[in-house]
Design an enzyme around this catalytic site. Structure first.
Site, PDB file in Angstrom:
ATOM      1  CE1 TYR A   1     107.314  46.218  52.950  1.00  0.00           C
ATOM      2  CE2 TYR A   1     105.272  45.245  53.754  1.00  0.00           C
ATOM      3  CZ  TYR A   1     106.575  45.669  53.980  1.00  0.00           C
ATOM      4  OH  TYR A   1     107.135  45.523  55.228  1.00  0.00           O
TER       5      TYR A   1
ATOM      6  CD  GLU B   1     110.437  44.971  54.609  1.00  0.00           C
ATOM      7  OE1 GLU B   1     111.675  45.081  54.583  1.00  0.00           O
ATOM      8  OE2 GLU B   1     109.679  45.847  55.047  1.00  0.00           O
TER       9      GLU B   1
END
Ligand code: ADP
Ligand code: MG
Length: 399
Positions: A119, A207
């Site tokens: 991530y 993101e």
């Protein structure tokens, strides 16, 4: 403003970011044509909606055991079959709410042999006043769950705008991802590219979930979500062109066309106010009188009759609105202009809820006369306190 995954990837590719090949598709034929341009043998067909959690999502129209919004396909025929099943149907994910979102676009992309998922996100961190990179080895899953269950697995690296991105920021990212050697170098390079893209495009959030290490030892962006600071959009007409209006809240979209600051809220009293401060005070005084505002709406300083009419229509199109409070201080904006807008709008749309108007300032007498002579059931108020009491009483009486 948000954009689709495939659009974000196209933007990132211009900054040198490694992404798998892929093409958007609006029809089954498009999807087949897209797949034919890819090497295969593994393809991925991805629903393009402005919401995450697509992989674990469910289609409303399909049986519960049907696959979600991210599907692997092992042949061009399978790409076609999946595209056919997804297009036009409604995908419900943790981020869409129960109503779901209709899938009108797909992205057909290379299937990647994943070794690990990570991530990596960038956002404007208000606390530090800096751009922050949020990094975790726990990719592919919901970062909220990671933050809740294993917060120690999330690293935050902030970048001082005075120095910009420095090599040590890149090393910190690679370290947080536990990468070594060439992969660590790739992570450093990627972090810089993402930072450059973030700043150059005036992003609000970027993101990457997941960022993956492939079996071949490459670092690739598999999913990307990007949103932009709308106040800076005028500097990026190419980004503005990516806007997909079918994905936006219809009322907020309509408001943005007229340059109105509108935010939908949970209560039942619609508010039309000029100036953000007065709008806040109006919402407060409604609450003080025991009711809740249905929206925040600032028509701004120099509103025209057309703008007021649009604002009025937007408030009235919300079925939750049981009464309207107009609170205008006529400074630059004259009260008679407002009054004309209110009368015109109330005539155009069927006004079936009580309307209390408080006008004060320039041309207030003309404004009040226009309202009084309109023949419409408009309740005039003397001041803000009086206005709030009257609208709350009217709404309670009607309930
Ligand atoms: P969402 O976050 O909306 O569920 P993602 O694009 O992150 O959608 O996809 C969900 C999962 O599907 C990823 O975590 C990854 O495991 C897998 N996936 C996505 N794209 C690919 C791809 N191109 N090749 C292989 N697997 C993929
Ligand atoms: Mg994802």
């Amino acid at each position: 403003m948000n954009i689709h995954e495939y659009q974000a990837k196209e933007l990132l590719a211009k900054f040198g970011v490694g992404i798998p090949a892929g093409y958007p598709a609006l029809s089954v034929e498009d999807a087949v044509a897209a797949a034919k341009q890819l090497p295969g043998p593994l393809y991925v067909v991805k629903a393009q909606i402005h919401a995450g959690g697509r992989g674990k999502g469910k289609f409303k129209e399909l049986p519960a055991e049907a696959k979600g919004g991210v599907r692997l396909a092992h042949s061009i025929d399978e790409v076609a079959a999946n595209a056919k099943e997804m297009l036009g149907n409604t995908l419900v994910t943790v981020q869409t709410g129960p109503a779901g979102k209709q899938v009108n676009r797909l992205y057909v992309t290379d299937g990647v042999d994943i070794a690990s998922e990570y991530y990596l996100a960038l956002l404007v961190d208000r606390k530090s006043g800096r751009i922050a990179m949020i990094v975790s080895t726990e990719g592919g899953m919901s970062i909220e769950d990671v933050a809740h269950q294993t917060p120690e697995k999330i690293a935050t690296i902030t970048i001082d705008p005075a120095t910009g991105f420095m090599p040590h920021h890149g090393r910190a990212v690679a370290f947080a991802l536990k990468l070594k050697g060439d992969l660590a170098k790739a992570a450093q390079k990627l972090a810089r590219q993402l930072y450059d893209a973030f700043v150059a495009l005036d992003c609000a959030m970027l993101e990457i979930n997941p960022l993956v290490k492939t079996q071949g030892g490459e670092l690739l962006v598999l999913d990307s979500k990007m949103s932009f600071d709308s106040n800076a959009l005028f500097r990026h007409p190419d980004v503005e062109a990516l806007r997909d209006e079918t994905e936006e809240d219809p009322m907020e979209l309509e408001a943005s066309k007229y340059d109105l600051a509108y935010i939908k809220l949970d209560g039942d009293i619609g508010c039309m106010v000029n100036g953000a401060g007065l709008a806040m005070a109006t919402m407060d005084i409604i609450k003080l009188n025991g009711a809740f505002p249905a929206n925040f709406l600032d028509v701004g300083g120099g509103a025209s009759k057309e703008k007021v009419t649009a604002a009025f229509k937007i408030i009235l199109s919300d079925p939750a609105v049981k009464g309207i409070l107009v609170n205008i201080f006529g400074g630059i904006m004259r009260c008679d202009t407002i009054a004309k807008g209110i009368v015109a709008a109330a005539r155009e749309v069927e006004l079936d809820v009580p309307l209390v108007v408080r006008l004060e300032g320039t041309n207030v007498e003309q404004g009040k006369a226009i309202l009084a002579n309109s023949g419409l059931p408009i309740i005039s108020a003397e001041d803000l306190g009086d206005a709030a009491k009257k609208i709350v009483a009217e709404v309670k009486q009607a309930a």
